[in-house]
Design an enzyme around this catalytic site. Structure first.
Site, PDB file in Angstrom:
ATOM      1  N   HIS A  71      -9.378   0.695   5.173  1.00 11.47           N
ATOM      2  CA  HIS A  71      -8.084   0.909   5.829  1.00 11.47           C
ATOM      3  C   HIS A  71      -8.293   1.821   7.039  1.00 11.47           C
ATOM      4  O   HIS A  71      -9.129   2.729   7.005  1.00 11.47           O
ATOM      5  CB  HIS A  71      -7.094   1.536   4.841  1.00 11.47           C
TER       6      HIS A  71
ATOM      7  N   GLU B 205      -6.755   4.248   8.079  1.00  9.27           N
ATOM      8  CA  GLU B 205      -6.613   5.688   7.806  1.00  9.27           C
ATOM      9  C   GLU B 205      -7.892   6.247   7.183  1.00  9.27           C
ATOM     10  O   GLU B 205      -8.205   7.430   7.365  1.00  9.27           O
ATOM     11  CB  GLU B 205      -5.379   5.927   6.911  1.00  9.27           C
TER      12      GLU B 205
ATOM     13  N   GLY C 149       2.726   1.831  10.852  1.00  3.78           N
ATOM     14  CA  GLY C 149       3.685   2.924  10.733  1.00  3.78           C
ATOM     15  C   GLY C 149       4.424   3.249  12.014  1.00  3.78           C
ATOM     16  O   GLY C 149       5.065   4.298  12.111  1.00  3.78           O
TER      17      GLY C 149
ATOM     18  N   ASN D 265       0.874  -1.180   0.000  1.00  2.75           N
ATOM     19  CA  ASN D 265       0.000   0.000   0.000  1.00  2.75           C
ATOM     20  C   ASN D 265       0.910   1.228   0.000  1.00  2.75           C
ATOM     21  O   ASN D 265       1.516   1.547   1.016  1.00  2.75           O
ATOM     22  CB  ASN D 265      -0.883  -0.033   1.256  1.00  2.75           C
ATOM     23  N   TRP D 266       0.977   1.867  -1.141  1.00  2.00           N
ATOM     24  CA  TRP D 266       1.893   3.009  -1.265  1.00  2.00           C
ATOM     25  C   TRP D 266       1.336   4.276  -0.611  1.00  2.00           C
ATOM     26  O   TRP D 266       2.031   5.269  -0.495  1.00  2.00           O
ATOM     27  CB  TRP D 266       2.185   3.290  -2.744  1.00  2.00           C
ATOM     28  N   LYS D 267       0.072   4.244  -0.269  1.00  2.00           N
ATOM     29  CA  LYS D 267      -0.596   5.409   0.339  1.00  2.00           C
ATOM     30  C   LYS D 267      -0.405   6.652  -0.547  1.00  2.00           C
ATOM     31  O   LYS D 267      -0.341   6.526  -1.762  1.00  2.00           O
ATOM     32  CB  LYS D 267      -0.088   5.624   1.765  1.00  2.00           C
TER      33      LYS D 267
ATOM     34  N   SER E 122       3.629  -2.547  10.295  1.00  2.00           N
ATOM     35  CA  SER E 122       5.084  -2.570  10.524  1.00  2.00           C
ATOM     36  C   SER E 122       5.746  -3.875  10.094  1.00  2.00           C
ATOM     37  O   SER E 122       6.681  -4.338  10.756  1.00  2.00           O
ATOM     38  CB  SER E 122       5.405  -2.244  11.980  1.00  2.00           C
TER      39      SER E 122
ATOM     40  N   GLU F 206      -5.062  -5.491  10.619  1.00  2.00           N
ATOM     41  CA  GLU F 206      -4.073  -4.446  10.829  1.00  2.00           C
ATOM     42  C   GLU F 206      -4.348  -3.734  12.151  1.00  2.00           C
ATOM     43  O   GLU F 206      -5.171  -2.808  12.192  1.00  2.00           O
ATOM     44  CB  GLU F 206      -4.127  -3.428   9.686  1.00  2.00           C
TER      45      GLU F 206
ATOM     46  N   GLY G 234       2.900  -1.302   4.294  1.00  2.00           N
ATOM     47  CA  GLY G 234       2.854   0.121   3.993  1.00  2.00           C
ATOM     48  C   GLY G 234       4.245   0.646   3.691  1.00  2.00           C
ATOM     49  O   GLY G 234       4.766   0.506   2.592  1.00  2.00           O
ATOM     50  N   GLY G 235       4.871   1.226   4.702  1.00  2.00           N
ATOM     51  CA  GLY G 235       6.157   1.904   4.532  1.00  2.00           C
ATOM     52  C   GLY G 235       7.206   1.109   3.759  1.00  2.00           C
ATOM     53  O   GLY G 235       7.860   1.639   2.849  1.00  2.00           O
TER      54      GLY G 235
HETATM   55  C1  PEP Z   1      -0.656  -0.077   6.261  1.00  2.00           C
HETATM   56  O1  PEP Z   1      -0.892   1.114   6.368  1.00  2.00           O
HETATM   57  O2  PEP Z   1      -1.449  -0.817   5.659  1.00  2.00           O
HETATM   58  C2  PEP Z   1       0.557  -0.588   6.868  1.00  2.00           C
HETATM   59  C3  PEP Z   1       0.591  -1.848   7.156  1.00  2.00           C
HETATM   60  O3  PEP Z   1       1.560   0.319   7.098  1.00  2.00           O
HETATM   61  P1  PEP Z   1       3.034  -0.001   7.699  1.00  2.00           P
HETATM   62  O4  PEP Z   1       3.529  -1.256   7.036  1.00  2.00           O
HETATM   63  O5  PEP Z   1       3.851   1.184   7.326  1.00  2.00           O
HETATM   64  O6  PEP Z   1       2.872  -0.196   9.154  1.00  2.00           O
END
Ligand code: PEP
Length: 248
Positions: A96, A98, A172, A8-10, A210, A166, A231-232
């Site tokens: 998600h 967010e 994050g 997920n590049w957001k 994470s 999640e 994500g990141g």
């Molecule tokens: C996400 O936002 O779906 C996610 C898992 O982010 P991160 O890997 O950065 O925690």
């Protein structure tokens, strides 16, 4: 079960950077002999088309990060599931944390978005997970039950639905639940799903929050973890690839 590693590049990546990342991943995936897992990237809507072209023929899937519940209409700034499908998307993330947090999205709407995804022929990746306060209060399992009941449509099947667990406090932050906690929640999600739909055993359950190259093997080895939503670390070809290699 064939794992799914989803990125997920957001709200990150220009067209130039995103297509370069996609080309890099596409080449690595296409050249890999053992591809016993699926790879998916979910770029921002503005570059889905370009990223899809950069990945053409590689076998890497492209998805959206969200969709509107309606098929079309006067919804300024929104993207319909059918529009994602039109660009070659196969998946779309819905619910998600967010979106839940910053856009006030509730379970019912997320279920409607999942239905819109099905109608467009997309696989819905439905995200669920507790906040830190909910975990501290001992409510993590109850929150997942409530979110499944509210946001997984009764038309969900193993073919059109993926669930991503999640924990909000792990997104994050560099913090992750213990493997024991992940195992407990994923077993619970599997059991809850089986109360709502047929074939729950075949639904892919992703862990997200994470996931990094250093912890991916451990997390992906947990029973009922059938992949990861990243994500990141999905913004780096090397890191995302290293995570994917935990499936090989
Ligand atoms: C996400 O936002 O779906 C996610 C898992 O982010 P991160 O890997 O950065 O925690």
């Amino acid at each position: 079960m064939r794992p799914l590693i989803a990125g997920n590049w957001k709200m990150n990546m220009t067209k130039t950077a995103g297509t370069a990342l996609a080309r890099d991943l596409g080449l690595r995936y296409a050249e890999q002999a053992e591809r016993d897992y699926d790879l998916l990237v979910c770029p921002p809507a503005t570059i889905i088309d370009a990223v899809g072209q950069a990945l053409a023929g590689s076998g890497v899937f492209v998805g959206g990060q969200d969709c509107h519940a309606a098929q079309d209409g006067a919804y300024t700034g929104e993207v319909a599931a059918g529009m994602l499908a039109d660009l070659g998307c196969t998946h779309v993330i819905v619910g998600h944390s967010e979106r839940r947090q910053y856009h006030g999205e509730l379970d019912l709407l997320i279920g409607e978005k999942a239905k819109a995804a099905y109608k467009a022929g997309l696989i819905a990746i439905i995200c669920i997970g507790e906040t830190e306060a909910e975990r501290d209060a001992g409510d993590a399992l109850a929150v997942c039950s409530r979110q499944i009941a509210g946001s997984v449509p009764n038309t969900a099947t193993p073919e059109n639905t993926v669930i991503a667990y999640e924990p909000v406090w792990a997104i994050g932050t560099g913090r992750t639940p213990t493997t024991g906690d992940v195992a407990e929640v994923h077993a619970h999600i599997r059991a809850e799903l089986s109360r709502h739909m047929a074939g729950a055993d075949a639904v892919r359950l992703l862990y997200g929050g994470s996931v990094k190259p250093g912890n991916a093997s451990q997390l992906l080895a947990v029973p009922n973890v059938d992949g990861a939503l990243v994500g990141g670390a999905s913004l780096s070809a090397d890191d995302f690839w290293a995570i994917a290699q935990s499936c090989v």
